[in-house]
Design an enzyme around this catalytic site. Structure first.
Site, PDB file in Angstrom:
ATOM      1  N   HIS A 100     -44.538   8.423 -22.173  1.00 16.05           N
ATOM      2  CA  HIS A 100     -45.131   7.820 -20.982  1.00 16.05           C
ATOM      3  C   HIS A 100     -44.122   6.998 -20.204  1.00 16.05           C
ATOM      4  CE1 HIS A 100     -48.649   9.438 -22.744  1.00 16.05           C
ATOM      5  NE2 HIS A 100     -48.729   8.541 -23.686  1.00 16.05           N
ATOM      6  N   GLU A 105     -45.075   8.573 -13.336  1.00 11.83           N
ATOM      7  CA  GLU A 105     -46.048   7.652 -13.917  1.00 11.83           C
ATOM      8  C   GLU A 105     -46.706   6.931 -12.744  1.00 11.83           C
ATOM      9  OE1 GLU A 105     -46.772   7.821 -16.971  1.00 11.83           O
ATOM     10  OE2 GLU A 105     -45.060   9.055 -17.584  1.00 11.83           O
ATOM     11  N   ASP A 147     -40.330  11.558 -20.716  1.00 11.67           N
ATOM     12  CA  ASP A 147     -41.224  12.718 -20.647  1.00 11.67           C
ATOM     13  C   ASP A 147     -40.583  13.870 -19.875  1.00 11.67           C
ATOM     14  OD1 ASP A 147     -43.018  11.236 -22.067  1.00 11.67           O
ATOM     15  OD2 ASP A 147     -44.534  11.096 -20.492  1.00 11.67           O
ATOM     16  N   ASP A 158     -41.512  14.358 -13.465  1.00 14.19           N
ATOM     17  CA  ASP A 158     -42.621  13.610 -14.067  1.00 14.19           C
ATOM     18  C   ASP A 158     -42.785  12.306 -13.306  1.00 14.19           C
ATOM     19  OD1 ASP A 158     -44.552  13.311 -16.483  1.00 14.19           O
ATOM     20  OD2 ASP A 158     -43.520  11.386 -16.363  1.00 14.19           O
TER      21      ASP A 158
END
Length: 221
Positions: A183, A25, A188, A23
Protein backbone atom coordinates in the site's frame (compact mmCIF):
# COMPACT_ATOMS: atom_id res chain seq x y z
CA UNK A 1 20.39 -9.71 -30.86
CA UNK A 2 21.27 -6.08 -31.63
CA UNK A 3 19.82 -3.06 -29.86
CA UNK A 4 17.91 -2.17 -33.03
CA UNK A 5 16.27 -5.61 -33.12
CA UNK A 6 15.42 -5.42 -29.41
CA UNK A 7 13.85 -2.00 -30.03
CA UNK A 8 11.82 -3.47 -32.89
CA UNK A 9 10.64 -6.37 -30.71
CA UNK A 10 9.35 -4.02 -28.03
CA UNK A 11 7.55 -1.90 -30.63
CA UNK A 12 5.94 -5.03 -32.10
CA UNK A 13 5.09 -6.78 -28.85
CA UNK A 14 2.11 -4.66 -27.77
CA UNK A 15 0.96 -3.11 -31.05
CA UNK A 16 3.43 -0.20 -30.75
CA UNK A 17 2.37 0.50 -27.15
CA UNK A 18 4.94 0.68 -24.33
CA UNK A 19 3.64 -0.89 -21.09
CA UNK A 20 4.14 1.39 -18.09
CA UNK A 21 3.10 0.09 -14.67
CA UNK A 22 1.21 2.63 -12.54
CA UNK A 23 -0.13 2.60 -8.99
CA UNK A 24 -1.88 5.36 -7.08
CA UNK A 25 -2.76 5.62 -3.41
CA UNK A 26 -5.83 7.78 -2.98
CA UNK A 27 -8.17 9.32 -0.44
CA UNK A 28 -11.11 7.21 -1.55
CA UNK A 29 -12.79 5.60 -4.55
CA UNK A 30 -14.19 8.68 -6.31
CA UNK A 31 -11.74 9.71 -9.04
CA UNK A 32 -13.45 13.07 -9.49
CA UNK A 33 -13.51 14.20 -5.88
CA UNK A 34 -11.02 12.15 -3.85
CA UNK A 35 -7.36 13.10 -3.59
CA UNK A 36 -4.37 11.34 -5.10
CA UNK A 37 -1.91 10.92 -2.24
CA UNK A 38 0.89 8.94 -3.93
CA UNK A 39 1.69 8.04 -7.52
CA UNK A 40 4.38 5.77 -8.93
CA UNK A 41 5.24 4.49 -12.39
CA UNK A 42 7.70 1.83 -13.59
CA UNK A 43 8.82 1.90 -17.20
CA UNK A 44 9.65 -1.43 -18.81
CA UNK A 45 12.31 -2.51 -21.26
CA UNK A 46 13.39 -5.68 -23.06
CA UNK A 47 16.61 -7.68 -22.81
CA UNK A 48 18.47 -9.17 -25.81
CA UNK A 49 16.49 -12.43 -25.47
CA UNK A 50 13.19 -10.58 -25.80
CA UNK A 51 12.28 -10.84 -22.11
CA UNK A 52 10.33 -7.98 -20.57
CA UNK A 53 11.91 -6.43 -17.47
CA UNK A 54 11.47 -3.40 -15.17
CA UNK A 55 13.58 -0.39 -16.09
CA UNK A 56 13.14 2.73 -13.94
CA UNK A 57 10.84 3.74 -11.06
CA UNK A 58 9.42 7.23 -10.63
CA UNK A 59 7.44 7.87 -7.43
CA UNK A 60 6.00 10.95 -5.72
CA UNK A 61 4.00 11.93 -2.66
CA UNK A 62 1.18 14.19 -3.80
CA UNK A 63 -0.46 17.14 -2.09
CA UNK A 64 -4.27 16.84 -2.27
CA UNK A 65 -5.75 19.26 -4.80
CA UNK A 66 -7.81 22.15 -3.47
CA UNK A 67 -11.19 20.92 -2.24
CA UNK A 68 -10.22 17.25 -2.47
CA UNK A 69 -11.84 14.72 -0.18
CA UNK A 70 -9.75 12.33 1.91
CA UNK A 71 -11.52 9.55 3.75
CA UNK A 72 -10.07 8.53 7.11
CA UNK A 73 -10.67 4.89 6.19
CA UNK A 74 -8.35 5.35 3.20
CA UNK A 75 -5.62 6.77 5.41
CA UNK A 76 -6.07 3.90 7.86
CA UNK A 77 -5.77 1.39 5.00
CA UNK A 78 -2.66 2.90 3.39
CA UNK A 79 -0.96 4.13 6.55
CA UNK A 80 -0.37 7.54 4.96
CA UNK A 81 -0.05 10.42 7.44
CA UNK A 82 -0.87 13.74 5.82
CA UNK A 83 0.61 15.62 8.79
CA UNK A 84 3.95 13.82 8.62
CA UNK A 85 6.66 16.55 8.46
CA UNK A 86 8.79 14.64 5.95
CA UNK A 87 5.81 14.06 3.68
CA UNK A 88 4.89 17.74 3.81
CA UNK A 89 8.45 18.61 2.85
CA UNK A 90 8.66 16.33 -0.20
CA UNK A 91 5.05 16.20 -1.45
CA UNK A 92 4.35 17.91 -4.78
CA UNK A 93 1.21 19.05 -6.55
CA UNK A 94 -0.72 16.79 -8.92
CA UNK A 95 0.47 18.81 -11.90
CA UNK A 96 4.12 18.55 -10.86
CA UNK A 97 3.87 14.81 -10.12
CA UNK A 98 2.27 14.08 -13.49
CA UNK A 99 4.80 16.24 -15.29
CA UNK A 100 7.72 14.48 -13.60
CA UNK A 101 6.29 11.06 -14.49
CA UNK A 102 5.14 11.84 -18.02
CA UNK A 103 8.57 13.21 -19.00
CA UNK A 104 10.51 9.91 -18.65
CA UNK A 105 7.52 7.97 -19.99
CA UNK A 106 7.63 10.00 -23.22
CA UNK A 107 11.39 9.47 -23.39
CA UNK A 108 10.96 5.70 -22.96
CA UNK A 109 8.27 5.60 -25.66
CA UNK A 110 10.65 7.25 -28.10
CA UNK A 111 13.62 5.08 -27.09
CA UNK A 112 11.66 1.89 -27.72
CA UNK A 113 10.16 2.98 -31.03
CA UNK A 114 6.62 2.98 -29.64
CA UNK A 115 3.77 5.39 -30.31
CA UNK A 116 2.33 5.80 -26.80
CA UNK A 117 2.21 4.23 -23.35
CA UNK A 118 -0.40 1.78 -22.12
CA UNK A 119 -1.17 1.63 -18.41
CA UNK A 120 -0.52 -1.60 -16.55
CA UNK A 121 -2.12 -1.82 -13.13
CA UNK A 122 -3.45 -4.23 -10.54
CA UNK A 123 -7.17 -3.55 -10.90
CA UNK A 124 -6.14 -1.14 -13.64
CA UNK A 125 -9.51 0.58 -14.09
CA UNK A 126 -9.13 2.19 -10.66
CA UNK A 127 -5.71 3.71 -11.36
CA UNK A 128 -6.64 4.64 -14.92
CA UNK A 129 -9.73 6.49 -13.75
CA UNK A 130 -7.80 8.54 -11.20
CA UNK A 131 -4.99 9.24 -13.68
CA UNK A 132 -7.40 10.49 -16.34
CA UNK A 133 -9.25 12.65 -13.81
CA UNK A 134 -6.00 14.26 -12.68
CA UNK A 135 -4.92 14.88 -16.28
CA UNK A 136 -8.23 16.66 -16.88
CA UNK A 137 -7.96 18.72 -13.67
CA UNK A 138 -4.44 19.80 -14.56
CA UNK A 139 -5.39 20.57 -18.19
CA UNK A 140 -2.51 18.46 -19.51
CA UNK A 141 -2.64 18.42 -23.30
CA UNK A 142 -0.13 15.67 -24.07
CA UNK A 143 -1.05 12.63 -22.01
CA UNK A 144 1.33 9.85 -23.15
CA UNK A 145 -1.06 7.10 -21.98
CA UNK A 146 -3.80 5.56 -24.08
CA UNK A 147 -7.05 7.16 -22.86
CA UNK A 148 -8.97 3.95 -22.19
CA UNK A 149 -6.96 0.78 -22.98
CA UNK A 150 -4.98 -0.87 -20.18
CA UNK A 151 -3.56 -4.20 -19.01
CA UNK A 152 -4.96 -5.51 -15.72
CA UNK A 153 -2.60 -7.77 -13.80
CA UNK A 154 -5.43 -8.92 -11.51
CA UNK A 155 -7.20 -10.47 -14.50
CA UNK A 156 -3.99 -11.84 -15.99
CA UNK A 157 -2.88 -13.34 -12.66
CA UNK A 158 -6.31 -14.91 -12.21
CA UNK A 159 -5.83 -16.66 -15.54
CA UNK A 160 -2.17 -17.63 -15.05
CA UNK A 161 -1.97 -18.39 -11.32
CA UNK A 162 -5.57 -18.58 -10.13
CA UNK A 163 -4.89 -15.61 -7.85
CA UNK A 164 -6.22 -12.04 -8.09
CA UNK A 165 -4.84 -10.49 -4.87
CA UNK A 166 -1.47 -8.86 -5.60
CA UNK A 167 0.38 -10.44 -2.68
CA UNK A 168 -0.90 -13.94 -3.45
CA UNK A 169 -0.27 -13.59 -7.18
CA UNK A 170 3.31 -12.46 -6.54
CA UNK A 171 3.98 -15.38 -4.25
CA UNK A 172 2.49 -17.77 -6.82
CA UNK A 173 4.91 -16.30 -9.35
CA UNK A 174 7.87 -16.75 -6.99
CA UNK A 175 8.13 -13.01 -6.28
CA UNK A 176 8.83 -12.00 -2.69
CA UNK A 177 6.10 -9.80 -1.22
CA UNK A 178 6.35 -7.93 2.10
CA UNK A 179 2.87 -7.22 3.46
CA UNK A 180 4.28 -4.58 5.83
CA UNK A 181 5.54 -2.58 2.83
CA UNK A 182 2.32 -2.93 0.80
CA UNK A 183 0.00 0.00 0.00
CA UNK A 184 2.94 2.24 -0.78
CA UNK A 185 2.63 3.32 -4.42
CA UNK A 186 6.33 2.70 -5.06
CA UNK A 187 6.33 -0.79 -3.52
CA UNK A 188 3.08 -1.94 -5.11
CA UNK A 189 4.10 -0.63 -8.52
CA UNK A 190 7.47 -2.39 -8.44
CA UNK A 191 5.88 -5.70 -7.41
CA UNK A 192 3.16 -5.30 -10.06
CA UNK A 193 5.86 -4.65 -12.67
CA UNK A 194 7.67 -7.83 -11.67
CA UNK A 195 4.42 -9.78 -11.81
CA UNK A 196 3.46 -8.45 -15.24
CA UNK A 197 6.91 -9.23 -16.65
CA UNK A 198 6.84 -12.73 -15.16
CA UNK A 199 3.51 -13.51 -16.82
CA UNK A 200 4.45 -12.05 -20.20
CA UNK A 201 7.81 -13.85 -20.21
CA UNK A 202 6.21 -17.12 -19.16
CA UNK A 203 3.83 -16.90 -22.09
CA UNK A 204 6.78 -16.21 -24.40
CA UNK A 205 8.75 -19.16 -23.03
CA UNK A 206 5.77 -21.44 -23.67
CA UNK A 207 5.85 -20.36 -27.30
CA UNK A 208 2.69 -18.30 -27.17
CA UNK A 209 3.96 -15.04 -28.62
CA UNK A 210 6.07 -16.69 -31.31
CA UNK A 211 3.24 -19.07 -32.16
CA UNK A 212 0.85 -16.15 -32.54
CA UNK A 213 3.34 -14.36 -34.79
CA UNK A 214 3.71 -17.41 -37.01
CA UNK A 215 -0.06 -17.86 -37.23
CA UNK A 216 -0.38 -14.23 -38.31
CA UNK A 217 2.40 -14.61 -40.88
CA UNK A 218 4.77 -12.24 -39.08
CA UNK A 219 8.42 -12.89 -39.80
CA UNK A 220 10.73 -13.21 -36.81
CA UNK A 221 13.68 -10.80 -36.78
Amino acid sequence: MTEAVTRELMAQRFRSFLPVVVDLETGGFNAQGDAILEIAAVTLTMDPEGNLMPDATHAYHVTPFEGANVEQSALDFTGIRLDDPLRRQIAVSEAEALGEIFRPVRKAIKAHGCTRAILVGHNAAFDHGFLNAAVERCAIKRNPFHPFSSFDTASLAGMVYGQTVLARACRAAGIEFDNSAAHSARYDTERTAELFCAMINRYKDLGGWRLAQREQGVEEP
